[in-house]
Design an enzyme around this catalytic site. Structure first.
Site, PDB file in Angstrom:
ATOM      1  N   ARG A   1       0.823  -1.215   0.000  1.00 43.90           N
ATOM      2  CA  ARG A   1       0.000   0.000   0.000  1.00 43.90           C
ATOM      3  C   ARG A   1       0.859   1.267   0.000  1.00 43.90           C
ATOM      4  NH1 ARG A   1      -0.965   2.077   5.436  1.00 43.90           N
ATOM      5  NH2 ARG A   1      -3.184   2.497   5.094  1.00 43.90           N
TER       6      ARG A   1
ATOM      7  N   TRP B   1      12.426   8.194   6.108  1.00 44.61           N
ATOM      8  CA  TRP B   1      13.456   7.429   6.825  1.00 44.61           C
ATOM      9  C   TRP B   1      13.564   6.005   6.301  1.00 44.61           C
ATOM     10  CZ3 TRP B   1      13.633   4.706  12.047  1.00 44.61           C
ATOM     11  CH2 TRP B   1      12.435   4.054  12.356  1.00 44.61           C
ATOM     12  N   ASP B   2      12.487   5.473   5.722  1.00 43.49           N
ATOM     13  CA  ASP B   2      12.591   4.172   5.048  1.00 43.49           C
ATOM     14  C   ASP B   2      13.746   4.167   4.049  1.00 43.49           C
ATOM     15  OD1 ASP B   2       9.449   2.638   5.030  1.00 43.49           O
ATOM     16  OD2 ASP B   2       9.768   4.605   5.912  1.00 43.49           O
TER      17      ASP B   2
ATOM     18  N   ASN C   1       7.109  13.252   5.418  1.00 38.03           N
ATOM     19  CA  ASN C   1       6.893  11.856   5.801  1.00 38.03           C
ATOM     20  C   ASN C   1       6.931  10.954   4.557  1.00 38.03           C
ATOM     21  OD1 ASN C   1       4.328  10.324   7.907  1.00 38.03           O
ATOM     22  ND2 ASN C   1       5.675   9.345   6.467  1.00 38.03           N
TER      23      ASN C   1
ATOM     24  N   ARG D   1       4.197  17.147   8.067  1.00 35.27           N
ATOM     25  CA  ARG D   1       5.139  16.504   8.998  1.00 35.27           C
ATOM     26  C   ARG D   1       6.290  15.880   8.219  1.00 35.27           C
ATOM     27  NH1 ARG D   1       0.605  12.901   9.134  1.00 35.27           N
ATOM     28  NH2 ARG D   1       1.085  10.826   8.278  1.00 35.27           N
TER      29      ARG D   1
ATOM     30  N   GLN E   1       9.793  12.979   9.070  1.00 36.50           N
ATOM     31  CA  GLN E   1      10.077  11.707   9.721  1.00 36.50           C
ATOM     32  C   GLN E   1      11.440  11.847  10.390  1.00 36.50           C
ATOM     33  OE1 GLN E   1       9.504   8.336   6.934  1.00 36.50           O
ATOM     34  NE2 GLN E   1       7.758   7.750   8.183  1.00 36.50           N
TER      35      GLN E   1
ATOM     36  N   GLU F   1      -5.035   9.701   5.596  1.00 39.79           N
ATOM     37  CA  GLU F   1      -4.836   8.315   5.194  1.00 39.79           C
ATOM     38  C   GLU F   1      -5.281   7.328   6.270  1.00 39.79           C
ATOM     39  OE1 GLU F   1      -1.146   9.306   7.545  1.00 39.79           O
ATOM     40  OE2 GLU F   1      -2.612  10.361   6.296  1.00 39.79           O
TER      41      GLU F   1
ATOM     42  N   ASP G   1       4.655   4.332  14.397  1.00 40.46           N
ATOM     43  CA  ASP G   1       3.214   4.476  14.501  1.00 40.46           C
ATOM     44  C   ASP G   1       2.555   3.100  14.406  1.00 40.46           C
ATOM     45  OD1 ASP G   1       4.330   4.618  11.905  1.00 40.46           O
ATOM     46  OD2 ASP G   1       2.609   5.684  11.107  1.00 40.46           O
TER      47      ASP G   1
ATOM     48  N   GLU H   1       7.326  -6.430   5.806  1.00 40.37           N
ATOM     49  CA  GLU H   1       7.599  -5.163   6.496  1.00 40.37           C
ATOM     50  C   GLU H   1       8.165  -5.369   7.892  1.00 40.37           C
ATOM     51  OE1 GLU H   1       4.934  -1.198   7.624  1.00 40.37           O
ATOM     52  OE2 GLU H   1       3.991  -3.161   7.393  1.00 40.37           O
TER      53      GLU H   1
ATOM     54  N   GLU I   1      -2.581  -0.785  12.043  1.00 41.22           N
ATOM     55  CA  GLU I   1      -3.813  -0.324  11.403  1.00 41.22           C
ATOM     56  C   GLU I   1      -4.084  -0.975  10.049  1.00 41.22           C
ATOM     57  OE1 GLU I   1      -4.076   4.288  12.752  1.00 41.22           O
ATOM     58  OE2 GLU I   1      -2.495   3.815  11.301  1.00 41.22           O
TER      59      GLU I   1
END
Length: 519
Positions: free
Chosen positions: A125, A132-133, A169, A178, A180, A251, A283, A466, A484
């Site tokens: 998704r 930061w990924d 982000n 925002r 990250q 989102e 998160d 992930e 989530e």
């Protein structure tokens, strides 16, 4: 930069107003991210006008209206599969093409922020660039010999800072409020190490990132906070996570409104804290919650995170170094800020009795008691003493080292950044941090366990995911849970960390593991 289209200046909630609310609360999509990533088939203003004209008609079908006016994102359930004869290393190398997106694929008038060069997405998704990924993804690009793609990623991050004054982000309009964890200084070192561009070329961009994180600091009195900056009673200046908006995340609209409804606090406060936790990258986690409380107890903006402040120590140190090379007059000021921040981190966040760093609650003037893998960050950015590193090694080995790698926290909360899940970036930070202070045996053990975990799931399900459960089931490793949304395949930062570790540990059994073949 040439070839980069202009982004829609409005987020989907701003653009579609009551249509946005109707769709997100109407149960049309199981994932709140689906609609905000959809592409309009005509001018957004015309779609909103059509909705307003027709929504009150008898028998109006909202779902049909949405499908007629929007192109929905195609999110694969699990398409990241290549030749089953390939060992894990080759599987990852083949995934870079699958996960790469190109500027020509950026259609106008949607939420996607255009970028000038190719980039790698996490997968599932998550079909856009994440901040930061990408640092952990790029570790793998270097191991795979993807120099051109690394160069593209570097230029994209420079472009974001030049265009927006922040690395958001992710590259969606609804993420622009925002950022990250600020890892750009770490990226800059990676770029120089791999011949992308000298570090000094990024000095203007490092200044812009620092200005974003320190906005409002100049006028703070002791005990005051402004956006991401807090000045404590003793004058120390430290940082927290924040978001410019205090509304539900677009989102995660349904999830956030549900969480706020369960809280005794005002909804805007809860929304801000949820958004701030999203900026943290964690998160969500018990790290941000009241002890024993659920997500409705979240207090992210009351917490000064140890890892965030260590990353800003790194940024200040890098600014001091490069400004000194450039002959800029503010080099000593950056050096002094880095020194002051390091002292504050040690004074407020180091707990000698437990041999670890903890986050600090600036509103309640006390240390948090939740040991987390974020405590490895002082080692990774070299903000620890040798004695502290030795103490932390003992603490991690005793309390966070699990059969599958380093645990995220010690607590089971149902949130994804807690037990029993392990995450690739946290493994890398712990491995790198302990190695830098000479604790090679512990670093090796973490790497060995993590690679075994990833290889176990790959052999059985032929994919990387992930996050992973660190307490393996009888049949082998399993993907992590909680959070989530369903577990995502792909997966950018897992690929990156694992690919880099395979190069550093060429004799590990994971280097040769194949789908369906036991070690």
């Amino acid at each position: 930069m040439p070839g980069c289209a202009h982004a829609d200046p409005l987020t989907p909630a701003d653009r579609y107003q009551e249509l946005f609310v109707a769709v997100q609360t109407g149960g049309i999509f199981s994932d709140s991210k689906t609609f905000v990533d959809a592409m309009p088939r005509q001018q957004p203003a015309a779609i909103l006008a059509a909705y307003r004209a027709r929504s009150a008609e008898p028998g109006f079908d909202l779902a049909a209206f949405v499908h007629a006016h929007f192109v929905l994102p195609a999110v694969p359930d699990s398409c990241y599969k290549s030749d089953p004869k390939q060992p894990l290393r080759d599987h990852i190398d083949a995934l870079w093409t699958v996960l790469t997106r190109h500027p020509a694929e950026h259609p106008p008038q949607g939420s996607l922020l255009p970028l000038p060069h190719a980039y790698v997405v996490p997968g599932g998704r998550f079909g856009e660039l994440y901040y930061w990924d990408s640092y952990f993804t790029m570790l793998g690009l270097t191991a795979s010999g993807q120099a051109d793609l690394l160069h593209c990623m570097a230029d994209n991050f420079s472009y974001l800072l030049d265009t927006y004054g922040v690395i958001p982000n992710g590259t969606r309009t609804y993420y622009l409020s925002r950022s990250q964890p600020p890892v750009f200084a770490l990226m800059v070192e990676l770029f120089e190490d791999h011949g992308v561009r000298p570090e000094l070329a990024y000095l203007p961009h490092l200044r812009k990132e620092y200005a974003f994180w320190m906005r409002g600091a100049g006028h703070l009195a002791p005990g005051q906070a402004c956006r991401r900056v807090v000045r404590l009673a003793d004058g120390s200046l430290l940082n927290r996570y924040w978001d410019e908006r205090d509304t539900p995340r677009e989102e995660a609209f349904v999830e956030d409104t549900r969480t706020a409804a369960a809280s005794p606090r005002s909804a805007p406060e809860v929304y801000r804290d949820l958004r701030a936790a999203a900026e943290s990258g964690w998160d969500f986690s018990s790290r941000w919650l009241e002890p024993g409380g659920g997500l409705e107890s979240i207090r992210t903006t009351a917490i000064l995170p140890v890892d965030l402040n260590c990353l800003l120590f790194k940024l200040e140190s890098k600014l001091a170094e490069l400004a000194g090379v450039a002959g800029d007059a503010d080099a000593p000021a950056f050096r002094q800020r880095a020194h002051a921040r390091r002292q504050a981190i040690e004074r407020l966040m180091w707990q000698e009795d437990e041999g670890a760093w903890f986050d600090f609650d600036w509103q309640q003037h006390r240390l948090r008691t939740n040991l987390t893998a974020a405590a490895a960050m002082p080692l990774y950015v070299e903000a620890a003493s040798a004695t502290q590193a030795a103490r932390l090694a003992g603490t991690f080995a005793a309390r966070l080292l699990e059969p599958g790698g380093i645990a995220t926290t010690e607590r089971v909360s149902g949130e994804q950044w807690d037990q029993p899940n392990g995450w690739a970036p946290l493994q890398w930070l712990a491995i790198g941090g302990f190695a830098r202070y000479g604790h090679q045996a512990l670093a090796h053990e973490i790497a060995h366990r993590w690679l075994a975990t990833v290889a176990s799931l790959y052999r059985r399900e032929y994919k990387l995911v992930e996050k992973y459960a660190l307490h393996p089931a009888e049949e082998g490793a399993v993907g992590g849970g909680g959070g989530e949304y369903p577990l995502q395949d792909g997966f950018g930062w897992t690929n990156g960390v694992v690919r880099r570790l395979l190069r550093l540990h060429p004799t590990h059994a994971a280097c040769h593991c194949r789908a369906g073949v036991r070690a």
